[in-house]
Design an enzyme around this catalytic site. Structure first.
Site, PDB file in Angstrom:
ATOM      1  N   ASN A  23     -12.856  -3.445   2.421  1.00  0.00           N
ATOM      2  CA  ASN A  23     -13.829  -2.377   2.599  1.00  0.00           C
ATOM      3  C   ASN A  23     -14.786  -2.349   1.406  1.00  0.00           C
ATOM      4  OD1 ASN A  23     -12.472  -1.562   4.948  1.00  0.00           O
ATOM      5  ND2 ASN A  23     -11.045  -0.293   3.767  1.00  0.00           N
ATOM      6  N   ASP A  31       0.849  -1.195   0.000  1.00  0.00           N
ATOM      7  CA  ASP A  31       0.000   0.000   0.000  1.00  0.00           C
ATOM      8  C   ASP A  31       0.885   1.245   0.000  1.00  0.00           C
ATOM      9  OD1 ASP A  31      -3.215   0.482   0.966  1.00  0.00           O
ATOM     10  OD2 ASP A  31      -1.827   2.179   1.133  1.00  0.00           O
ATOM     11  N   ILE A  32       0.463   2.253  -0.753  1.00  0.00           N
ATOM     12  CA  ILE A  32       1.261   3.478  -0.888  1.00  0.00           C
ATOM     13  C   ILE A  32       1.217   4.319   0.391  1.00  0.00           C
ATOM     14  CG2 ILE A  32      -0.528   5.052  -1.783  1.00  0.00           C
ATOM     15  CD1 ILE A  32       1.480   5.821  -4.005  1.00  0.00           C
ATOM     16  N   HIS A  42     -10.033  -5.157  -3.355  1.00  0.00           N
ATOM     17  CA  HIS A  42      -8.705  -5.388  -2.785  1.00  0.00           C
ATOM     18  C   HIS A  42      -8.846  -5.857  -1.349  1.00  0.00           C
ATOM     19  CE1 HIS A  42      -9.853  -1.165  -2.462  1.00  0.00           C
ATOM     20  NE2 HIS A  42      -9.272  -1.159  -1.278  1.00  0.00           N
ATOM     21  N   LEU A  43      -8.008  -6.794  -0.994  1.00  0.00           N
ATOM     22  CA  LEU A  43      -7.950  -7.314   0.371  1.00  0.00           C
ATOM     23  C   LEU A  43      -6.726  -6.699   1.041  1.00  0.00           C
ATOM     24  CD1 LEU A  43      -9.234  -9.414   2.335  1.00  0.00           C
ATOM     25  CD2 LEU A  43      -7.509 -11.027   1.500  1.00  0.00           C
ATOM     26  N   GLY A  62     -15.716   2.451   3.843  1.00  0.00           N
ATOM     27  CA  GLY A  62     -14.482   3.209   3.666  1.00  0.00           C
ATOM     28  C   GLY A  62     -13.738   2.893   2.382  1.00  0.00           C
ATOM     29  N   GLN A  63     -14.434   2.313   1.405  1.00  0.00           N
ATOM     30  CA  GLN A  63     -13.757   1.977   0.141  1.00  0.00           C
ATOM     31  C   GLN A  63     -13.504   3.250  -0.663  1.00  0.00           C
ATOM     32  OE1 GLN A  63     -15.846  -0.868  -2.327  1.00  0.00           O
ATOM     33  NE2 GLN A  63     -14.098  -1.130  -3.706  1.00  0.00           N
TER      34      GLN A  63
END
Ligand code: 5GP
Ligand code: ZN
Length: 113
Positions: free
Chosen positions: A86, A29-30, A99-100, A92-93
């Site tokens: 999410n 994740d960034i 994505h998990l 909160g997506q």
């Protein structure tokens, strides 16, 4: 298609890849929320888990399996980690390609915010 994660799958946007197989890509994740924060996504576009069909059941399980293999390979499986997906606004997506999340490396609190 104008989808950020489809572009990561295609390689036109870079990502720190940690897993790559026929159906699933894993990358960091960034904006990490834990010492280890990775995302496992289907290579085929699926906007939300609501869009999954019966044919997608194996694909969704595949994401969790790939994440658990990564946890074991990295050595934090026994210490523990969290997998979360999410969905839509209340979940909160923010990126509408399934994505998990895998979060690890610190004691996570429950319930989440
Ligand atoms: P969501 O809020 O949709 O469940 O999670 C989306 C995640 O994607 C967030 O944790 C966010 O930091 C991550 N993200 C957004 N844009 C990028 C990007 O360009 N590259 C990577 N590696 N992660 C991203
Ligand atoms: Zn996509």
């Amino acid at each position: 298609m104008d989808c950020l994660f489809c572009r990561i799958v295609a390689g036109t946007i870079p990502a720190k890849r940690i897993h790559d197989d026929e159906h699933c890509l894993g990358f960091f994740d960034i904006n990490p929320q834990a010492p280890t924060h990775a995302l496992f996504i289907p290579k085929r576009h699926l906007a939300t888990v609501n869009d999954a069909t019966a044919e997608d059941r194996l694909l969704l399980g595949h994401l969790a399996y790939a994440a658990s293999r990564f946890a074991q390979a990295q050595g934090f499986a026994d210490a523990g980690y969290r997998l979360v997906m999410n969905c839509n606004a209340d979940g909160g997506q923010t990126v509408f390609h399934v994505h998990l999340h895998l979060l690890a490396g610190r004691r996570l609190t429950w319930p989440p915010g």
